[in-house]
Design a protein around this motif. Structure first.
Motif, PDB file in Angstrom:
ATOM      1  N   ASN A 283       3.808   5.776  -5.598  1.00 32.72           N
ATOM      2  CA  ASN A 283       3.740   5.846  -7.065  1.00 32.72           C
ATOM      3  C   ASN A 283       2.632   6.793  -7.514  1.00 32.72           C
ATOM      4  O   ASN A 283       2.747   7.460  -8.531  1.00 32.72           O
ATOM      5  CB  ASN A 283       3.504   4.453  -7.655  1.00 32.72           C
ATOM      6  CG  ASN A 283       4.696   3.530  -7.419  1.00 32.72           C
ATOM      7  OD1 ASN A 283       5.834   3.999  -7.284  1.00 32.72           O
ATOM      8  ND2 ASN A 283       4.448   2.218  -7.387  1.00 32.72           N
TER       9      ASN A 283
ATOM     10  N   SER B 287       3.839   1.507  -1.219  1.00 35.02           N
ATOM     11  CA  SER B 287       4.450   1.607  -2.538  1.00 35.02           C
ATOM     12  C   SER B 287       3.458   2.178  -3.553  1.00 35.02           C
ATOM     13  O   SER B 287       3.825   3.022  -4.384  1.00 35.02           O
ATOM     14  CB  SER B 287       4.928   0.234  -2.986  1.00 35.02           C
ATOM     15  OG  SER B 287       5.457   0.276  -4.290  1.00 35.02           O
ATOM     16  N   ARG B 288       2.217   1.762  -3.480  1.00 33.20           N
ATOM     17  CA  ARG B 288       1.208   2.286  -4.404  1.00 33.20           C
ATOM     18  C   ARG B 288       0.924   3.757  -4.161  1.00 33.20           C
ATOM     19  O   ARG B 288       0.767   4.543  -5.096  1.00 33.20           O
ATOM     20  CB  ARG B 288      -0.091   1.470  -4.265  1.00 33.20           C
ATOM     21  CG  ARG B 288       0.017   0.058  -4.826  1.00 33.20           C
ATOM     22  CD  ARG B 288      -1.317  -0.663  -4.707  1.00 33.20           C
ATOM     23  NE  ARG B 288      -1.247  -1.991  -5.310  1.00 33.20           N
ATOM     24  CZ  ARG B 288      -2.259  -2.840  -5.349  1.00 33.20           C
ATOM     25  NH1 ARG B 288      -3.438  -2.506  -4.826  1.00 33.20           N
ATOM     26  NH2 ARG B 288      -2.119  -4.026  -5.907  1.00 33.20           N
TER      27      ARG B 288
ATOM     28  N   TRP C 214       0.827  -1.214   0.000  1.00 34.57           N
ATOM     29  CA  TRP C 214       0.000   0.000   0.000  1.00 34.57           C
ATOM     30  C   TRP C 214       0.861   1.264   0.000  1.00 34.57           C
ATOM     31  O   TRP C 214       0.558   2.228  -0.706  1.00 34.57           O
ATOM     32  CB  TRP C 214      -0.929  -0.010   1.207  1.00 34.57           C
ATOM     33  CG  TRP C 214      -2.003  -1.044   1.095  1.00 34.57           C
ATOM     34  CD1 TRP C 214      -2.508  -1.588  -0.046  1.00 34.57           C
ATOM     35  CD2 TRP C 214      -2.704  -1.672   2.181  1.00 34.57           C
ATOM     36  NE1 TRP C 214      -3.464  -2.515   0.248  1.00 34.57           N
ATOM     37  CE2 TRP C 214      -3.622  -2.588   1.593  1.00 34.57           C
ATOM     38  CE3 TRP C 214      -2.652  -1.549   3.561  1.00 34.57           C
ATOM     39  CZ2 TRP C 214      -4.469  -3.375   2.363  1.00 34.57           C
ATOM     40  CZ3 TRP C 214      -3.510  -2.324   4.330  1.00 34.57           C
ATOM     41  CH2 TRP C 214      -4.404  -3.231   3.737  1.00 34.57           C
TER      42      TRP C 214
END
Length: 401
Positions: free
Chosen positions: A399, A395-396, A393
């Protein structure tokens, strides 16, 4: 003098009851903490009745012949008798679920209904316990098929509850307030857990895989060892940093599930030490059965009051004084699915009315074995997901920004 004597008598009565206010609260339906023990006792009695219907109902055959759904008593014995008792218990607790779900405050009518009205509820439970014995065999068999799903739901709820407790315990130990004080205790508990896991795996190899031909049991036990190593590696990964306590405690759980799985293999298997089927039931079998029944009740009881583990958003706001201490609806839902679960254990997950289980046995059969193994693998998957999900989560979100 009479007033003084009456006062002393009242004080003595309070002393005997230990706390008059406590007794008055329970009697007047305002003590939900004590109410849960009564529901647990009802659940235990239902387990014992199901066991009696399976193993010792032959003596009641004449009385059962008078019931319409029993077809001369044949459909109220053995596996089908267990399902009928389970169905009555399920109806009672699912009724309690619908009548108490959503209760938020004490002193509400639904709170009084959950914590009191015991005479009415005991009569209601007795009626619901008898009602399934009036139903035709076809409906009971249909309930048996549904009970497979309900028992699976119970196992999933129990799994999430156990993982949630392990995670909470680890977070409590590594918190800033207790980190320094608990460092040695965490290391000690983790080491003990790993030692017990390894000893348990070695004993399973000795008891349940004594020959090279026991390939299935060797696979189950070896794969459990691999899963233990996998959970440890993921938890200790620098990006996860989950510590060593949680994989150790989870290791105890998965080793226990593996042991339950291989122990559930039926008689006649060369890779499982079994007593002579023609011999009388030994004390070890009786003790194992009693422990198994108590384990079902305790697991259902402890899971039922752990509704917070299913909250998607954690609320750190302290509860108000008039908030209910636990989710009543969730509590009764767990007991309802637990009714299906104990039925599956007593009949070995086989709803065939002609299926016969040996006396003083519980959770025996190949279906039971595979249910335990799948539960073990699912437990590891859920635990690993709880470890890596926060990283995914984050990392998302990184991004996306």
């Amino acid at each position: 003098m009479e007033n003084g004597a009456n006062s002393n008598t009242g004080n003595e009565s309070c002393t005997i009851l230990k706390d008059c206010s406590w007794f008055s609260q329970f009697r007047n339906a305002s003590n939900p903490w004590m109410a849960r023990y009564v529901y647990g006792l009802i659940f235990l009695v239902a387990n014992l009745l199901a066991w009696a219907a399976r193993d010792y109902a032959r003596g009641a055959l004449i009385e059962m012949e008078r019931l319409e759904g029993c077809d001369g008593g044949r459909d109220c014995l053995g596996a089908e008798g267990v399902l009928r008792v389970s169905f009555g218990c399920f109806i009672f607790f699912i009724t309690m679920f619908f009548s108490t779900a959503g209760t938020c405050k004490l002193k509400e009518p639904r709170d009084s209904w959950h914590s009191g009205w015991w005479t009415v509820k005991l009569v209601l439970w007795a009626v619901m316990a008898i009602f399934p014995f009036l139903l035709p065999s076809g409906l009971i068999q249909l309930y048996g098929e549904i009970a497979h799903f309900g028992a699976g739901v119970f196992l999933l709820i129990q799994l999430v509850s156990i993982i949630s407790f392990i995670t909470w315990l680890n977070d409590w130990c590594v918190s800033e307030k207790y980190a320094d004080r608990c460092q040695i205790h965490v290391l000690l508990f983790a080491t003990t857990a790993y030692v017990i896991c390894l000893v348990g795996i070695i004993l399973m190899y000795i008891w349940y895989a004594p020959q090279p031909s026991c390939l299935l049991n060797i696979f189950f036990i070896t794969w459990t060892l691999v899963l233990l190593q996998l959970m440890t590696n993921v938890s200790l990964h620098p990006k996860v940093n989950g510590g060593i306590l949680t994989p150790g405690l989870m290791g105890l759980y998965v080793v226990f599930l593996c042991w339950c799985a291989v122990r559930s293999e039926p008689d006649g298997e060369n890779c499982v030490r079994k007593s002579d089927p023609t011999a009388k039931t030994d004390w070890l079998s009786i003790i194992s059965f009693i422990v198994g029944i108590l384990a079902i009740v305790i697991a259902t009881f402890s899971t039922g009051i752990d509704s917070k583990c299913f909250q998607f958003k954690k609320d750190d706001t302290p509860p108000a004084e008039d908030d209910v201490p636990y989710g009543y609806g969730f509590f009764h839902l767990v007991f309802a699915t637990g009714a299906m679960y104990f039925a599956m254990l007593l009949i070995g997950w086989n709803t065939n009315s002609h299926h016969v289980m040996r006396k003083w046995t519980i959770d025996v059969g190949w279906t039971s074995t595979w249910v335990r193994i799948v539960n073990e693998w699912l437990a590891v998957c859920v635990y690993l997901w709880m470890l890596v999900a926060p990283i995914i989560w984050k990392s998302r979100q990184a991004n996306a920004t």
